[in-house]
Write a protein that holds these residues in place. Structure first.
Motif, short mmCIF file in Angstrom:
data_model
loop_
_atom_site.label_atom_id
_atom_site.label_comp_id
_atom_site.label_asym_id
_atom_site.label_seq_id
_atom_site.Cartn_x
_atom_site.Cartn_y
_atom_site.Cartn_z
N GLY A 47 0.82 -1.21 0.00
CA GLY A 47 0.00 0.00 0.00
C GLY A 47 0.86 1.26 0.00
N MET A 48 1.95 1.24 0.76
CA MET A 48 2.85 2.39 0.79
C MET A 48 3.47 2.61 -0.58
SD MET A 48 4.32 4.90 2.32
CE MET A 48 4.19 4.71 4.11
N SER A 49 3.85 1.52 -1.25
CA SER A 49 4.42 1.64 -2.60
C SER A 49 3.42 2.26 -3.57
CB SER A 49 4.85 0.26 -3.10
OG SER A 49 5.34 0.33 -4.41
N ALA A 50 2.17 1.81 -3.49
CA ALA A 50 1.14 2.35 -4.36
C ALA A 50 0.87 3.83 -4.04
CB ALA A 50 -0.15 1.55 -4.21
N ALA A 51 0.90 4.17 -2.75
CA ALA A 51 0.66 5.55 -2.34
C ALA A 51 1.78 6.47 -2.83
CB ALA A 51 0.55 5.64 -0.82
N LEU A 52 3.03 6.01 -2.72
CA LEU A 52 4.16 6.82 -3.19
C LEU A 52 4.08 7.03 -4.70
CD1 LEU A 52 7.09 5.31 -1.10
CD2 LEU A 52 6.02 7.54 -0.80
N SER A 53 3.68 5.98 -5.42
CA SER A 53 3.54 6.09 -6.86
C SER A 53 2.44 7.09 -7.23
CB SER A 53 3.23 4.72 -7.46
OG SER A 53 3.03 4.80 -8.86
N ALA A 54 1.32 7.02 -6.50
CA ALA A 54 0.21 7.94 -6.75
C ALA A 54 0.61 9.38 -6.44
CB ALA A 54 -1.01 7.54 -5.93
N ARG A 55 1.35 9.57 -5.35
CA ARG A 55 1.78 10.92 -4.99
C ARG A 55 2.73 11.49 -6.04
NH1 ARG A 55 0.31 12.58 -0.05
NH2 ARG A 55 -0.39 10.99 1.45
N ALA A 56 3.63 10.66 -6.56
CA ALA A 56 4.54 11.11 -7.60
C ALA A 56 3.75 11.51 -8.85
CB ALA A 56 5.54 10.01 -7.94
N GLY A 57 2.74 10.72 -9.19
CA GLY A 57 1.90 11.04 -10.35
C GLY A 57 1.13 12.34 -10.15
N ILE A 58 0.64 12.56 -8.92
CA ILE A 58 -0.09 13.80 -8.62
C ILE A 58 0.84 15.01 -8.75
CG2 ILE A 58 -1.19 15.11 -6.76
CD1 ILE A 58 -2.34 12.41 -5.77
N ARG A 243 -6.42 17.16 -19.51
CA ARG A 243 -5.96 15.80 -19.23
C ARG A 243 -5.21 15.74 -17.90
NH1 ARG A 243 -4.47 15.85 -24.74
NH2 ARG A 243 -2.28 16.15 -24.15
N ALA A 244 -4.37 16.74 -17.64
CA ALA A 244 -3.60 16.75 -16.40
C ALA A 244 -4.52 16.86 -15.19
CB ALA A 244 -2.60 17.91 -16.42
N ARG A 245 -5.56 17.67 -15.30
CA ARG A 245 -6.50 17.81 -14.18
C ARG A 245 -7.25 16.50 -13.96
NH1 ARG A 245 -7.00 22.93 -12.42
NH2 ARG A 245 -6.34 24.63 -13.81
N ALA A 246 -7.63 15.84 -15.05
CA ALA A 246 -8.32 14.55 -14.94
C ALA A 246 -7.40 13.51 -14.33
CB ALA A 246 -8.81 14.10 -16.32
N ASP A 247 -6.13 13.51 -14.75
CA ASP A 247 -5.16 12.56 -14.19
C ASP A 247 -4.97 12.81 -12.70
OD1 ASP A 247 -4.79 11.43 -16.65
OD2 ASP A 247 -2.92 12.49 -17.10
N LEU A 249 -7.11 14.11 -10.57
CA LEU A 249 -8.30 13.66 -9.85
C LEU A 249 -8.32 12.14 -9.74
CD1 LEU A 249 -11.00 14.30 -8.54
CD2 LEU A 249 -12.05 14.27 -10.81
N ASP A 250 -7.97 11.44 -10.83
CA ASP A 250 -7.95 9.99 -10.82
C ASP A 250 -6.92 9.46 -9.82
OD1 ASP A 250 -8.70 7.36 -11.90
OD2 ASP A 250 -6.67 7.35 -12.75
N LEU A 251 -5.75 10.07 -9.81
CA LEU A 251 -4.69 9.64 -8.91
C LEU A 251 -5.05 9.92 -7.45
CD1 LEU A 251 -1.63 10.79 -11.01
CD2 LEU A 251 -2.14 8.43 -10.35
N LYS A 252 -5.72 11.05 -7.20
CA LYS A 252 -6.16 11.34 -5.83
C LYS A 252 -7.19 10.32 -5.36
CE LYS A 252 -5.24 16.30 -5.52
NZ LYS A 252 -5.83 17.66 -5.40
#
Length: 297
Positions: A47-58, A243-247, A249-252
């Motif tokens: 879960g931490m790995s997925a969270a870090l990946s999502a934060r980097a994407g955001i 697209r960036a705003r949609a990305d 929102l999806d990552l959040k």
């Protein structure tokens, strides 16, 4: 051979278990109070790995939006100035047509020449304008884009393309240069052309006005073409920004699903840990209850 279990051993084991329960209780309280179930990697490694990946994407999506906003500001600055140049050249076209009329007197030609001189200076101001401390139409060069050093008008900038990265693999050029927009690339710059028309009108020479009319129209077409380039770039950036705003929102949403605490589950878990901790306390109290005085009776 059976191991001898002492009261001290039981007490130490009871304290260790109680501390474990206390740590679990603290984690449950922290999860409920912060609204997040993952605080350190040991809480949930995957879960931490997925969270870090999502934060980097955001973070990347937010940077893309900042780049897009900056790119649009450059395009808007250039478009505003080229709109002014368009208006000036349209007026120049009207004046040259008027001068080409055989009924126009010399005083009228002088007045037209004076106004064309003002138009030339106005377009020069447009060509040498700045945005964020840099020349809008000079590429990357810090030299003044358009100047007359005494040997004729010349472009002093470079062909540098101001680019903004608005998405993964998506970079947009957000500038045009005075070299292209005002005719230096084609060897027919608008400033030299207007100077020639002004000189002819001042001398009362109408013979070149037919060519001048075509030259003014060509200069106008170049400016309009530059505005078209900027408009296409603005459209690309606006789409990329969406697209960036949609990305983001999806990552959040993904991050929330990984990190956020299920409140109902967290409350139940806290109650369980409270009961477990109280049970551990009770068991320890019973374990260490005998005293030396009781053994000496």
């Amino acid at each position: 051979m059976a191991m001898r279990v002492t009261t001290r051993m039981m007490s130490e084991l009871g304290v260790s278990r109680m501390n474990e329960r206390l740590a679990q209780l603290e984690r449950s309280q922290r999860s409920l109070s912060t609204g997040r179930r993952i605080h350190v990697a040991s809480d949930d490694v995957s879960g931490m790995s997925a969270a870090l990946s999502a934060r980097a994407g955001i973070a990347e999506a937010k940077q893309a939006q900042r780049n897009a906003a900056d790119g649009l500001s450059w395009i808007q600055a250039a478009e505003t100035r080229l709109t002014s140049a368009t208006d000036q050249l349209q007026r120049a076209n009207q004046l040259v047509l008027e001068a080409n009329n055989s009924t126009t007197s010399q005083s009228g030609l002088d007045a037209i020449a004076s106004e064309l001189s003002e138009i030339r200076d106005s377009i020069l101001s447009v060509a040498n304008s700045r945005h964020q401390g840099r020349f809008v139409f000079g590429g990357y060069s810090t030299a003044t884009p358009i100047a007359d050093p005494g040997s004729g008008w010349a472009y002093g900038g470079d062909a540098g393309e101001v680019r903004r990265r608005v998405g993964e693999g998506d970079t947009v050029v957000v500038n045009v240069t005075a070299d292209d927009v005002f005719g230096f690339t084609d060897g027919d710059d608008v400033f030299s052309m207007l100077d020639g028309v002004i000189a002819d009108l001042t001398a009362g020479d109408r013979s070149g006005l037919g060519t001048a009319i075509a030259s003014v129209q060509t200069a106008l077409d170049r400016v309009l073409q530059g505005r078209g380039v900027l408009g296409a770039a603005a459209n690309r950036i606006e789409l990329a920004e969406v697209r960036a705003r949609a990305d983001e929102l999806d990552l959040k949403t993904q991050l929330s699903s990984v990190e956020d605490t299920d409140m109902a589950e967290a409350i139940m878990e806290l109650q369980i840990q409270e009961v477990s901790y109280q049970a551990a306390q009770s068991a320890l109290a019973k374990t260490i209850q005998p005293s030396l005085a009781q053994f000496l009776r």
